[in-house]
Design an enzyme around this catalytic site. Structure first.
Site, PDB file in Angstrom:
ATOM      1  N   GLU A  43       8.543   0.731  -8.141  1.00 57.18           N
ATOM      2  CA  GLU A  43       7.503   1.458  -7.416  1.00 57.18           C
ATOM      3  C   GLU A  43       6.578   2.194  -8.386  1.00 57.18           C
ATOM      4  OE1 GLU A  43       7.411   4.362  -3.540  1.00 57.18           O
ATOM      5  OE2 GLU A  43       8.751   4.952  -5.168  1.00 57.18           O
ATOM      6  N   LYS A 125       2.289   1.529   0.834  1.00 52.73           N
ATOM      7  CA  LYS A 125       3.428   2.205   1.440  1.00 52.73           C
ATOM      8  C   LYS A 125       2.997   2.882   2.731  1.00 52.73           C
ATOM      9  CE  LYS A 125       7.210   5.318  -0.012  1.00 52.73           C
ATOM     10  NZ  LYS A 125       7.704   6.126  -1.162  1.00 52.73           N
ATOM     11  N   CYS A 159      10.804   2.075  -1.960  1.00 51.27           N
ATOM     12  CA  CYS A 159      11.626   3.271  -1.899  1.00 51.27           C
ATOM     13  C   CYS A 159      12.154   3.563  -0.489  1.00 51.27           C
ATOM     14  CB  CYS A 159      10.801   4.432  -2.448  1.00 51.27           C
ATOM     15  SG  CYS A 159      11.710   5.920  -2.903  1.00 51.27           S
TER      16      CYS A 159
END
Length: 333
Positions: A43, A125, A159
């Site tokens: 990430e 995200k 994540c």
């Protein structure tokens, strides 16, 4: 058909876009030399996870924020183009994590780059986590897509998207076969029960079990030298414990197929996989197939791409098209 996949466990050149881009290309070349057909990065690999968000009060973050913006790439910028060219040159598929700069905003993005160098997917995200929301904007449903590649159906999440059940189910429903779980460095808040590696590896393994897909876990590490990027009162931040690398690969039955041996050492974790293994795993439980109950549960997802404004075309009007009452007798304005 056997496919060799690779999870990256490495340290970015913190807050240095040019140097981390060069390192990315080196890792792609090394992975390709090791036979990898798919290489997965952590990430916000470019330009490194913003540890300063957790280490400093907001007023003291400003110099870091300015530097982070300046070192965050655009999806159509030269750094991603150079990485795409490396993917093409080495004939590998690359899943790249980046802090994406879009004018004045940043997003925690992932780019799936095909072995011909083409951009197969660009996603953001959906919901940055906790302190991340002070720096990054949110994605939309258009990023919850699994793409067809020469290696199979490939998807990626960042994540704590792996803690969001509906986000995961959206991916499962597209019959994902290979999934990239991109994580930051676990060398911060290592002792916190929900932020440490143990919980994060548990949800990554759960993703493999629930989806019946291969899961590639990629992580950053932080060295003693890297920790000096984030000094607080002249010393490295107390939230930094060092190391933090837990790259690994899980099979569709949840078994650990490969892992790094040392959380402080940079490495590339490889696994040779057979997509046919998915059929056996799903014969026991397929949550979007024979193990589902669509007669009981209804679920829909808006995958529209959102924009803050819908702007019409700009129209120009010539003088001769103006109403006659505002024209002078001689035709001039």
């Amino acid at each position: 058909m056997t496919i060799r996949i690779a999870a990256v466990q490495a340290e970015p050149v913190w807050l240095d876009l040019a140097a981390t881009t060069a390192k990315t290309i080196q890792i792609i070349e090394e992975a390709a030399a090791g036979g990898a057909e798919l290489v997965a990065f952590p990430e916000t690999w470019l330009p490194g996870y913003p540890i300063f968000l957790w280490a400093y009060p907001v007023p003291e973050q400003m110099p870091f924020i300015a530097r982070y913006h300046a070192n965050s790439p655009k999806v159509d910028g030269p750094e991603v183009a150079a990485i795409s060219e490396a993917a093409r040159r080495n004939a590998v598929t690359v899943v790249l994590g980046l802090s994406e700069k879009d004018h004045g905003s940043l997003y925690m993005s992932q780019a799936i780059i095909g072995p011909d160098g083409s951009l197969l997917q660009h996603r953001r995200k959906l919901k940055p986590t906790h302190a991340e929301r002070t720096l990054f904007g949110e994605g939309d449903g258009s990023g919850l897509s699994v793409v067809d590649t020469t290696l199979g159906k490939l998807g990626a999440l960042n994540c704590w998207e792996h803690l969001q059940p509906l986000v995961k189910f959206t991916m499962y429903a597209q019959h994902e076969q290979i999934h990239v779980a991109a994580w930051p460095c676990f060398g911060i808040f290592a002792e916190h029960p929900s932020l440490g590696s143990e919980a994060s590896m548990a949800v990554s393994r759960t993703y493999a079990l629930e989806s019946g897909a291969f899961v590639i876990v990629s992580t950053q590490i932080i060295s003693d030298e890297g920790a000096r990027t984030f000094l607080v009162d002249g010393a490295p931040s107390q939230i930094i414990d060092g190391g933090g690398g837990f790259a690994r690969i899980y099979g569709p039955e949840g078994a650990l197929r490969a892992s790094s041996l040392d959380p402080t050492v940079e490495s590339i974790v490889y696994s040779d996989i057979e997509l046919a293994d998915i059929d056996l795993a799903k014969s026991f439980a397929d949550p979007v197939g024979h193990y589902s109950r669509p007669d009981v549960f209804a679920f829909s997802v808006d995958r529209s791409k959102r924009s803050p404004a819908t702007l019409g075309e700009v129209e120009t009007t010539s003088a001769t098209e103006l109403p006659s009452e505002i024209l002078a007798v001689d035709g001039s304005l």
